[in-house]
Design an enzyme around this catalytic site. Structure first.
Site, PDB file in Angstrom:
ATOM      1  N   HIS A  62       0.810  -1.234   0.000  1.00 26.57           N
ATOM      2  CA  HIS A  62       0.000   0.000   0.000  1.00 26.57           C
ATOM      3  C   HIS A  62       0.843   1.283   0.000  1.00 26.57           C
ATOM      4  O   HIS A  62       1.046   1.925   1.007  1.00 26.57           O
ATOM      5  CB  HIS A  62      -1.052   0.016   1.099  1.00 26.57           C
ATOM      6  CG  HIS A  62      -0.628  -0.394   2.469  1.00 26.57           C
ATOM      7  ND1 HIS A  62       0.460   0.143   3.121  1.00 26.57           N
ATOM      8  CD2 HIS A  62      -1.183  -1.272   3.340  1.00 26.57           C
ATOM      9  CE1 HIS A  62       0.562  -0.377   4.325  1.00 26.57           C
ATOM     10  NE2 HIS A  62      -0.418  -1.244   4.481  1.00 26.57           N
ATOM     11  N   ASP A 120      -6.918  -3.763   1.621  1.00 24.87           N
ATOM     12  CA  ASP A 120      -6.482  -3.640   3.013  1.00 24.87           C
ATOM     13  C   ASP A 120      -7.693  -3.746   3.943  1.00 24.87           C
ATOM     14  O   ASP A 120      -7.733  -3.148   5.020  1.00 24.87           O
ATOM     15  CB  ASP A 120      -5.732  -2.333   3.255  1.00 24.87           C
ATOM     16  CG  ASP A 120      -4.844  -2.384   4.493  1.00 24.87           C
ATOM     17  OD1 ASP A 120      -4.227  -3.443   4.733  1.00 24.87           O
ATOM     18  OD2 ASP A 120      -4.772  -1.388   5.228  1.00 24.87           O
ATOM     19  N   LEU A 154      -6.163   5.021  11.006  1.00 29.60           N
ATOM     20  CA  LEU A 154      -6.913   4.115  10.144  1.00 29.60           C
ATOM     21  C   LEU A 154      -6.589   2.671  10.493  1.00 29.60           C
ATOM     22  O   LEU A 154      -5.423   2.315  10.699  1.00 29.60           O
ATOM     23  CB  LEU A 154      -6.591   4.383   8.680  1.00 29.60           C
ATOM     24  CG  LEU A 154      -7.135   5.697   8.100  1.00 29.60           C
ATOM     25  CD1 LEU A 154      -6.558   5.930   6.709  1.00 29.60           C
ATOM     26  CD2 LEU A 154      -8.652   5.680   8.047  1.00 29.60           C
TER      27      LEU A 154
END
Length: 223
Positions: A62, A120, A154
């Site tokens: 990512h 994710d 997050l």
């Protein structure tokens, strides 16, 4: 320790994310060819990141997230990953992890043949807004964004891969053929899989039918 982890995984280990600046990381990458290594969750500067690629890592977990940011005087791992044609890069296209121009920049720099869409996603994906216990961690999902309870951090996403394709096409202007490639053929190619991610005789017929804006219409399992 790594050998014990591979044994415990029972042969299912395919891709391992590692921070290249950690002691022993470069040796680990260079010594093992039974799994593929990705660079990520790292504090590495550009040179340390490049050393991980030179050692044999061929993927970036990512891109932009969980690594030093792209800066004009310290371009760091983001620039190294986008400029090095040996590696593919993951993007979380949920409208939360990355700004639209960050996605466009990565696709423009690396091309659909090196960009892979990922989710994710946590176990909260598809459950809607609410409070969840995911793998022993409390998570609050608000407006589709999953964060550790009581923080702004997050905690994965609630994204599906089909939604990533739709967002890329309808909101970011990515050609649908490129978006589909980044969600199927490119990741399959990067993992060395020839029996999926493509419409050819003999490949697995697990298919998603989309409209011209990338919206999911139908799911076909094994044809």
């Amino acid at each position: 320790m790594f050998a014990h982890l591979l044994e415990a995984a029972g042969g299912y280990t395919r891709l391992v994310t590692i921070a290249p600046e950690l002691p022993g990381a470069l040796e680990l990458i260079s010594r093992h060819d039974e799994v593929r290594f990705a660079l990520g969750h790292t504090d590495a500067d550009g040179d340390a990141f490049a050393a991980g690629i030179d050692a044999g890592a061929r993927h970036v977990t990512h891109l932009y997230n969980a690594m030093p940011p792209l800066e004009h005087r310290r371009p760091g791992p983001v620039a190294r990953a986008l400029l090095d044609e040996r590696v593919s890069v993951e993007l979380i296209v949920d409208g939360i992890h990355l700004a639209p121009d960050a996605v466009r920049l990565a696709i423009r720099a690396a091309g659909p043949e090196r960009v892979t869409f990922v989710t994710d996603a946590s176990a909260a994906a598809g459950l809607g807004d609410g409070h969840y216990d995911v793998a022993g961690r409390e998570i609050d999902v608000v407006d589709g964004a999953a964060r550790l309870t009581g923080t702004t951090t997050l905690a994965g996403s609630t994204l599906t891969l089909a939604a990533a394709v739709e967002r890329a096409v309808s909101q970011l202007g990515v050609p649908i053929a490129d978006a589909v490639r980044m969600a199927s053929t490119t990741p399959a190619d990067r993992m060395g899989w020839t029996d999926r991610g493509r419409l050819v005789a003999g490949a697995r017929a697990h298919l998603l039918a989309l409209d011209d804006r990338g919206r999911l219409l139908r799911v076909l399992a094994a044809g």
